[in-house]
Design a protein around this motif. Structure first.
Motif: not given
Length: 521
Positions: A287, A289, A418, A442, A482
């Motif tokens: 991901a 973030c 992330y 986040t 995210f």
């Protein structure tokens, strides 16, 4: 066998259910032979010693299961010890030492009944052993991994109600109490056990033979294991920290199982006939973030624009060498409660530009924090920078320290790379998305969202509970922080003689490193 053949014991393979260790947790359930890799078909055969190579922790390694942190630690712990429950392939809790559990109407008292099981010294596993184990983990003077997971239990008020029955009293209503029993590191040890490296006694499928920290551990089949004796006579865990050392040992016949291979290695050997490549799908969420409490990501239009900038397939192909699948901005693809009905998000640069214009952020410049701390991070940052440029966004990629990256990005910066290992969706929410979550990267802090989580936790009916989780995920899909672009495979190599390796268990589930169900052809 010692590890002179395995040079360079340096790089650690961290296994974590939190951001802080940037790693993976593994979980699974027993499946039929159709789910098995490495020629799962055929009649299981008893006997032999399997040698498995893992990245290790050097001379400081211990067999104390409550200190398990690396993948090697957990693989050894699950061979020697049991938990009350463990995670199936969909990250739902499955009974292990617990035969059954049931709650009162208020969901704040749970009765757990133990199955008939024995420790390696022949003594039965009792309620006293369970309470001792959990109280040891919760000791405020210790830093045991499962401590945070056990926090909802009032261990002073909980008690044995029989030799094999326990009443757990909770601090608040908790519908997902079985997840606590399955928590990472929540192993059951004999009452009053304090020493684990000389001759540990567990109730797992293998019993202790020898241990040389940072080098080798040998365990032998426990014939009286409650779930049936393993097929292997012995399992040896050898430490090889460099991926090249694990691969070479596998190719050279010095080990039969090599943990944590990179996608390039897998591609080079897959289908060539010399070794088998096992891909554990959906093991690691990948991901970006976005900090939702500060500019520019405090504007949900900017967050939506970034969702639409991402070409997820290009990120999977480039950053993961194709060893994974695209994400849809939600954690836990394929897991229990996952909102699978939401439409797959595609790149839409025109819409992204329009949203940025509405937000007054047409020529946006933002710094993206990344690091070589995890595979694919630096590649993903470069790919996303190029994708963002097509929407008029300038991304400055900033390389961070491998040692401090996770602590740095939890509070600092605005945009970062992330990843996360497998855990229940409920645990992901509680650890990362509530106002009081300690690893809320986040900065998603909404009291109404917190209230929905508490509603889900106290909803007894599973269908109704799933509906609440779906409402929460719809909100995250629309305006969360995210940008979850992919899910990476976890890759294992085995000799062609190794059979029965589960292929549908993400890293950190029951059936990952499940050596009691493996055999040598």
């Amino acid at each position: 066998m010692h590890d002179e053949r395995f040079p360079g014991l340096r790089r650690r393979g961290f296994l974590a259910a939190t951001t802080g260790a940037a790693a993976l947790a593994l979980v699974g359930c027993g499946g039929g032979t159709d789910d098995k890799a490495a020629g799962g078909s055929g009649t299981p055969k008893r006997g032999g010693r399997l040698r498995a190579a893992f990245a290790g922790g050097g001379a400081s390694e211990t067999l104390d299961p409550h200190l398990a942190n690396l993948f090697a630690d957990v693989a050894r712990a699950k061979a020697l010890f049991d938990k009350l429950a463990d995670y199936g392939a969909d990250l739902s809790a499955e009974p292990r030492l617990a035969e059954k559990w049931e709650s009162n109407k208020g969901l704040d008292r749970w009765q757990v009944t133990l199955r008939q099981a024995t420790f390696h010294d022949g003594k039965p596993v009792t309620a006293k052993d369970v309470l001792y184990s959990y109280r040891r983990i919760a000791d405020p003077k210790q830093a045991f991994r499962a401590k945070a997971s056990l926090e909802p239990i009032d261990l002073d008020a909980s008690r044995a109600t029989g030799e094999r029955s326990i009443e757990f009293v909770l601090k608040r209503p908790t519908a997902e109490f079985p997840n606590i029993l399955a928590a990472f590191g929540a192993y059951i040890v004999p009452e009053n056990a304090t020493e684990f490296d000389a001759k540990p006694i567990g109730s797992g499928p293998f019993r202790f033979v020898s241990f040389s920290p940072g080098r080798s551990a040998v365990f032998r089949r426990y014939d009286d294991h409650w779930d049936g004796a393993p097929l292997l006579d012995e399992i040896e865990f050898v430490v090889a920290n460099e991926e090249s050392a694990r691969v070479n040992a596998l190719l050279g016949g010095q080990v039969e199982y090599a943990h944590e291979l990179n996608p390039t290695t897998a591609r080079a050997h897959e289908g060539k006939g010399q070794i088998e490549i096992v891909r554990l799908r959906n093991s690691a969420m990948q991901a970006f973030c976005m900090k939702t409490d500060r500019a520019p990501f405090d504007d949900k239009r900017v967050r939506e624009a970034f969702f639409l900038i991402a070409d997820r397939q290009e990120l999977v192909d480039g950053a993961l060498s194709g060893a994974g699948e695209v994400g849809n901005d939600l954690f836990g693809k394929g897991y229990e409660y996952y909102a699978a009905d939401l439409p797959q998000r595609e790149q839409d640069l025109d819409r992204a530009r329009a949203l940025l214009k509405q937000a007054g952020a047409e020529k946006l410049k933002v710094t993206l924090d990344t690091s070589a701390v995890a595979a694919g991070f630096t590649e993903a940052a470069g790919i996303f920078r190029d994708q963002a440029a097509k929407a008029g966004v300038t991304i400055d990629v900033k390389m961070g320290s491998k040692d401090s990256y996770w602590s740095d990005i939890l509070d600092g910066g605005t945009l970062s790379c992330y990843r996360s290992g497998a855990m229940p969706i409920e645990a992901h929410i509680s650890q990362r998305l509530l106002t009081g979550s300690t690893t809320n990267a986040t900065k998603w802090q909404h009291k109404d969202f917190d209230a929905l989580y508490e509603q889900a936790q106290s909803t007894r009916d599973k269908t109704e509970r799933a509906a609440v989780y779906e409402r929460m995920q719809r909100r995250l899909y629309t305006e969360g922080g995210f940008l979850i672009w992919g899910f990476a495979d976890w890759i294992i190599g085995t000799a062609r003689t190794v059979k029965g390796v589960e292929t549908k268990a993400p890293a950190n589930t029951l059936d990952w490193a499940r050596f009691d169900k493996v055999w040598l052809a």
